[in-house]
Scaffold this active site. Structure first.
Site, PDB file in Angstrom:
ATOM      1  N   TYR A  20     -68.278 -75.108 -25.409  1.00  0.00           N
ATOM      2  CA  TYR A  20     -66.935 -74.557 -25.643  1.00  0.00           C
ATOM      3  C   TYR A  20     -65.952 -75.237 -24.701  1.00  0.00           C
ATOM      4  O   TYR A  20     -65.184 -74.606 -23.994  1.00  0.00           O
ATOM      5  CB  TYR A  20     -66.978 -73.034 -25.428  1.00  0.00           C
ATOM      6  CG  TYR A  20     -65.891 -72.280 -26.156  1.00  0.00           C
ATOM      7  CD1 TYR A  20     -65.904 -72.196 -27.549  1.00  0.00           C
ATOM      8  CD2 TYR A  20     -64.867 -71.646 -25.458  1.00  0.00           C
ATOM      9  CE1 TYR A  20     -64.911 -71.502 -28.221  1.00  0.00           C
ATOM     10  CE2 TYR A  20     -63.868 -70.942 -26.124  1.00  0.00           C
ATOM     11  CZ  TYR A  20     -63.894 -70.875 -27.508  1.00  0.00           C
ATOM     12  OH  TYR A  20     -62.925 -70.179 -28.190  1.00  0.00           O
ATOM     13  N   ARG A  43     -74.695 -70.397 -23.001  1.00  0.00           N
ATOM     14  CA  ARG A  43     -75.613 -69.812 -22.019  1.00  0.00           C
ATOM     15  C   ARG A  43     -74.968 -68.559 -21.433  1.00  0.00           C
ATOM     16  O   ARG A  43     -73.798 -68.570 -21.066  1.00  0.00           O
ATOM     17  CB  ARG A  43     -75.896 -70.811 -20.892  1.00  0.00           C
ATOM     18  CG  ARG A  43     -76.580 -72.081 -21.375  1.00  0.00           C
ATOM     19  CD  ARG A  43     -76.441 -73.185 -20.369  1.00  0.00           C
ATOM     20  NE  ARG A  43     -75.043 -73.601 -20.243  1.00  0.00           N
ATOM     21  CZ  ARG A  43     -74.588 -74.465 -19.351  1.00  0.00           C
ATOM     22  NH1 ARG A  43     -75.408 -74.996 -18.477  1.00  0.00           N
ATOM     23  NH2 ARG A  43     -73.312 -74.787 -19.295  1.00  0.00           N
ATOM     24  N   THR A  48     -68.038 -70.821 -19.811  1.00  0.00           N
ATOM     25  CA  THR A  48     -67.066 -70.675 -20.892  1.00  0.00           C
ATOM     26  C   THR A  48     -67.319 -69.472 -21.800  1.00  0.00           C
ATOM     27  O   THR A  48     -66.542 -69.221 -22.714  1.00  0.00           O
ATOM     28  CB  THR A  48     -67.017 -71.959 -21.752  1.00  0.00           C
ATOM     29  OG1 THR A  48     -68.353 -72.330 -22.081  1.00  0.00           O
ATOM     30  CG2 THR A  48     -66.341 -73.091 -21.007  1.00  0.00           C
ATOM     31  N   MET A  79     -74.570 -86.255 -22.235  1.00  0.00           N
ATOM     32  CA  MET A  79     -75.757 -86.412 -21.396  1.00  0.00           C
ATOM     33  C   MET A  79     -76.645 -85.166 -21.344  1.00  0.00           C
ATOM     34  O   MET A  79     -77.792 -85.257 -20.932  1.00  0.00           O
ATOM     35  CB  MET A  79     -75.349 -86.827 -19.967  1.00  0.00           C
ATOM     36  CG  MET A  79     -74.878 -88.262 -19.873  1.00  0.00           C
ATOM     37  SD  MET A  79     -76.140 -89.483 -20.341  1.00  0.00           S
ATOM     38  CE  MET A  79     -75.402 -90.192 -21.792  1.00  0.00           C
ATOM     39  N   HIS A 103     -69.870 -87.381 -31.678  1.00  0.00           N
ATOM     40  CA  HIS A 103     -69.998 -88.754 -31.181  1.00  0.00           C
ATOM     41  C   HIS A 103     -71.459 -89.130 -31.409  1.00  0.00           C
ATOM     42  O   HIS A 103     -72.351 -88.326 -31.142  1.00  0.00           O
ATOM     43  CB  HIS A 103     -69.620 -88.792 -29.696  1.00  0.00           C
ATOM     44  CG  HIS A 103     -69.725 -90.142 -29.033  1.00  0.00           C
ATOM     45  ND1 HIS A 103     -69.438 -91.331 -29.667  1.00  0.00           N
ATOM     46  CD2 HIS A 103     -70.076 -90.475 -27.766  1.00  0.00           C
ATOM     47  CE1 HIS A 103     -69.606 -92.333 -28.824  1.00  0.00           C
ATOM     48  NE2 HIS A 103     -69.997 -91.841 -27.664  1.00  0.00           N
ATOM     49  N   GLY A 129     -59.612 -82.902 -27.626  1.00  0.00           N
ATOM     50  CA  GLY A 129     -59.728 -81.554 -28.178  1.00  0.00           C
ATOM     51  C   GLY A 129     -58.417 -80.805 -28.278  1.00  0.00           C
ATOM     52  O   GLY A 129     -58.139 -80.174 -29.296  1.00  0.00           O
ATOM     53  N   GLU A 190     -62.785 -96.933 -25.449  1.00  0.00           N
ATOM     54  CA  GLU A 190     -62.476 -96.200 -24.204  1.00  0.00           C
ATOM     55  C   GLU A 190     -62.712 -97.058 -22.967  1.00  0.00           C
ATOM     56  O   GLU A 190     -62.007 -96.920 -21.973  1.00  0.00           O
ATOM     57  CB  GLU A 190     -63.218 -94.857 -24.143  1.00  0.00           C
ATOM     58  CG  GLU A 190     -64.718 -94.945 -24.021  1.00  0.00           C
ATOM     59  CD  GLU A 190     -65.436 -93.660 -24.433  1.00  0.00           C
ATOM     60  OE1 GLU A 190     -64.830 -92.799 -25.096  1.00  0.00           O
ATOM     61  OE2 GLU A 190     -66.634 -93.529 -24.112  1.00  0.00           O
ATOM     62  N   SER A 247     -35.672-104.277 -25.725  1.00  0.00           N
ATOM     63  CA  SER A 247     -34.577-105.254 -25.707  1.00  0.00           C
ATOM     64  C   SER A 247     -35.092-106.664 -26.008  1.00  0.00           C
ATOM     65  O   SER A 247     -36.292-106.937 -25.900  1.00  0.00           O
ATOM     66  CB  SER A 247     -33.911-105.239 -24.328  1.00  0.00           C
ATOM     67  OG  SER A 247     -34.814-105.781 -23.371  1.00  0.00           O
TER      68      SER A 247
HETATM   69  P1  NAD Z   1     -66.696 -80.912 -22.460  1.00  0.00           P
HETATM   70  O1  NAD Z   1     -67.268 -81.424 -21.198  1.00  0.00           O
HETATM   71  O2  NAD Z   1     -65.225 -80.675 -22.545  1.00  0.00           O
HETATM   72  O3  NAD Z   1     -67.369 -79.511 -22.851  1.00  0.00           O
HETATM   73  C1  NAD Z   1     -68.731 -79.317 -22.821  1.00  0.00           C
HETATM   74  C2  NAD Z   1     -69.141 -77.872 -23.070  1.00  0.00           C
HETATM   75  O4  NAD Z   1     -70.559 -77.791 -23.020  1.00  0.00           O
HETATM   76  C3  NAD Z   1     -68.623 -76.870 -22.058  1.00  0.00           C
HETATM   77  O5  NAD Z   1     -68.359 -75.662 -22.738  1.00  0.00           O
HETATM   78  C4  NAD Z   1     -69.809 -76.656 -21.139  1.00  0.00           C
HETATM   79  O6  NAD Z   1     -69.794 -75.389 -20.523  1.00  0.00           O
HETATM   80  C5  NAD Z   1     -70.967 -76.788 -22.108  1.00  0.00           C
HETATM   81  N1  NAD Z   1     -72.218 -77.221 -21.468  1.00  0.00           N
HETATM   82  C6  NAD Z   1     -72.355 -78.062 -20.421  1.00  0.00           C
HETATM   83  N2  NAD Z   1     -73.631 -78.211 -20.109  1.00  0.00           N
HETATM   84  C7  NAD Z   1     -74.340 -77.462 -20.994  1.00  0.00           C
HETATM   85  C8  NAD Z   1     -75.722 -77.202 -21.195  1.00  0.00           C
HETATM   86  N3  NAD Z   1     -76.657 -77.743 -20.408  1.00  0.00           N
HETATM   87  N4  NAD Z   1     -76.088 -76.375 -22.214  1.00  0.00           N
HETATM   88  C9  NAD Z   1     -75.154 -75.811 -23.011  1.00  0.00           C
HETATM   89  N5  NAD Z   1     -73.829 -76.010 -22.860  1.00  0.00           N
HETATM   90  C10 NAD Z   1     -73.439 -76.822 -21.869  1.00  0.00           C
HETATM   91  O7  NAD Z   1     -67.189 -81.881 -23.631  1.00  0.00           O
HETATM   92  P2  NAD Z   1     -66.310 -82.642 -24.745  1.00  0.00           P
HETATM   93  O8  NAD Z   1     -65.444 -83.666 -24.085  1.00  0.00           O
HETATM   94  O9  NAD Z   1     -65.706 -81.635 -25.648  1.00  0.00           O
HETATM   95  O10 NAD Z   1     -67.454 -83.453 -25.518  1.00  0.00           O
HETATM   96  C11 NAD Z   1     -68.283 -82.824 -26.487  1.00  0.00           C
HETATM   97  C12 NAD Z   1     -68.698 -83.861 -27.510  1.00  0.00           C
HETATM   98  O11 NAD Z   1     -67.531 -84.299 -28.206  1.00  0.00           O
HETATM   99  C13 NAD Z   1     -69.336 -85.111 -26.918  1.00  0.00           C
HETATM  100  O12 NAD Z   1     -70.325 -85.562 -27.807  1.00  0.00           O
HETATM  101  C14 NAD Z   1     -68.177 -86.104 -26.882  1.00  0.00           C
HETATM  102  O13 NAD Z   1     -68.594 -87.452 -26.900  1.00  0.00           O
HETATM  103  C15 NAD Z   1     -67.454 -85.727 -28.156  1.00  0.00           C
HETATM  104  N6  NAD Z   1     -66.047 -86.110 -28.227  1.00  0.00           N
HETATM  105  C16 NAD Z   1     -65.192 -85.791 -27.218  1.00  0.00           C
HETATM  106  C17 NAD Z   1     -63.846 -86.133 -27.309  1.00  0.00           C
HETATM  107  C18 NAD Z   1     -62.876 -85.731 -26.234  1.00  0.00           C
HETATM  108  O14 NAD Z   1     -61.706 -86.093 -26.357  1.00  0.00           O
HETATM  109  N7  NAD Z   1     -63.224 -85.005 -25.189  1.00  0.00           N
HETATM  110  C19 NAD Z   1     -63.370 -86.821 -28.443  1.00  0.00           C
HETATM  111  C20 NAD Z   1     -64.259 -87.100 -29.502  1.00  0.00           C
HETATM  112  C21 NAD Z   1     -65.601 -86.747 -29.374  1.00  0.00           C
HETATM  113 MG    MG Z   2     -63.136 -91.718 -28.473  1.00  0.00          MG
END
Ligand code: NAD
Ligand code: MG
Length: 326
Positions: A20, A43, A48, A79, A103, A129, A190, A247
């Site tokens: 979240y 969890r 969150t 990761m 992703h 997001g 990126e 310009s």
């Molecule tokens: P984030 O770090 O903002 O959020 C991660 C969420 O996962 C948090 O709610 C965290 O509490 C939870 N979390 C962390 N460890 C955890 C665990 N061990 N078990 C369960 N929940 C856990 O992540 P994000 O940037 O939203 O990225 C999420 C996915 O979206 C990734 O695959 C990323 O590559 C992809 N993505 C991100 C963006 C971006 O702009 N941030 C854009 C496109 C795609």
């Molecule tokens: Mg991207």
């Protein structure tokens, strides 16, 4: 035509959103506002869970959420996804259900090898997001890439498109891709241009001016603050619009000096960065860095945070109070 894509293929389906954060919260809110059935898997006591509850979601443990789901959206950091798949998703997901990523990293680099009795799909919004949410709220959307890695239901592409429609992406543009293309181009973008390339360009420009005796406040405006004006023009109308609005003097300087800064040697190094992405070197290094507890990542991050441009920037941004509205 993307305009005709609807959420129909997911009506009556239970969607579990795991994570979240940046993407997770926006996806959950947009999908719910699009009339879909969303449960958030988090969890207990995690950082969150309170936020999701306050947003009015049913929050379940990740295991419970997965067990009940017809589609699981994996929106935790890349990761942590392999362990989450191994411990929670793999053992609990219904046969024929869909596993969705934002992703393609883990599937493409095989750090997750999904079960063969589930659909595996991708919907990658081309924006952070908060934009996925704010664009949706004003009746627009962020363009989305979608892809199918594995199709056991015969409806995998329909599910991906319906999910993207639920995010509001179909109001903007949906483009089909595959996991390899999305993963490799996203990482390259990126690293070489958006995050790595742009921030290094700004920092080196700032250092050049300050080392030549100009005041940091002035340098900050010239190389960082004004970048937004240029990026907005590029976003709206490409290089053509940017050239129309700057310009003649700025244009001439662009033509003669731009290629002195970013030249053929830069492009060769871009190719080397791309090769490390394509052959898995970057993914291996990042996975090892994460497993070692992020020692280099923390050091690099601290160096960025301690850079003089951040000191002067923090002072100036405090005075530009409108920056933090909205
Ligand atoms: P984030 O770090 O903002 O959020 C991660 C969420 O996962 C948090 O709610 C965290 O509490 C939870 N979390 C962390 N460890 C955890 C665990 N061990 N078990 C369960 N929940 C856990 O992540 P994000 O940037 O939203 O990225 C999420 C996915 O979206 C990734 O695959 C990323 O590559 C992809 N993505 C991100 C963006 C971006 O702009 N941030 C854009 C496109 C795609
Ligand atoms: Mg991207």
């Amino acid at each position: 035509m993307s305009a005709t894509v609807t959420t129909a293929a997911l009506e009556g389906s239970r969607i579990a959103v795991l994570g979240y954060g940046s993407q997770g919260r926006s996806h959950a809110l947009n999908l719910r506002d699009s009339g879909l059935d969303v449960v958030v898997g988090l969890r207990a006591g995690g950082p969150t869970a309170a936020k999701a509850t306050a947003d009015g979601f049913a929050v379940a443990s990740p295991e419970e959420a997965v067990r009940e789901a017809d589609l699981v959206a994996v929106l935790t950091p890349d990761m942590v996804q392999p362990a989450l798949y191994r411990d929670v998703i793999g053992p609990n997901l219904k046969a024929g259900a869909a596993l969705l990523f934002a992703h393609g990293f883990n599937v493409h680099f095989k750090t997750i090898v999904p079960r063969t009795d589930i659909d595996v799909i991708l919907v990658a919004p081309k924006g952070p997001g908060h934009l996925v949410r704010t664009e949706y709220e004003i009746g627009r959307g962020v363009p989305c890439l979608y892809a199918v890695y594995q199709d056991v239901s015969g409806k995998a592409a329909d599910k991906a498109k319906a999910y993207a429609a639920g995010l509001g992406g179909a109001r903007a543009l949906l483009i089909e891709t595959d996991f390899k293309e999305e993963t490799e181009t996203d990482l390259f973008g990126e690293q070489a241009v958006l995050c790595g390339g742009a921030s290094e360009l700004v920092i080196k420009g700032f250092e050049t001016l300050v080392e030549a005796g100009y005041r940091p406040e002035i340098a900050y405006y010239e190389v960082l603050h004004e970048l937004k004006l240029i990026v907005d023009l590029l976003y709206q109308g490409g290089i053509t619009k940017m050239l129309t609005y700057i310009s003649e003097t700025a244009q001439y300087g662009d033509y003669v000096s731009g290629p002195r800064i970013v030249d053929a040697a830069t492009k060769e190094r871009m190719k080397a960065v791309l090769k490390d992405i394509q052959d898995g070197t970057f993914a291996r290094n990042w996975t090892a860095e994460y497993a070692a507890g992020l020692p280099n990542y923390q050091r690099f991050k601290q160096a960025d945070l301690d850079h003089p441009i951040e000191k002067v920037g923090a002072e100036l941004r405090k005075k530009m109070t409108w920056l933090n509205e909205a």
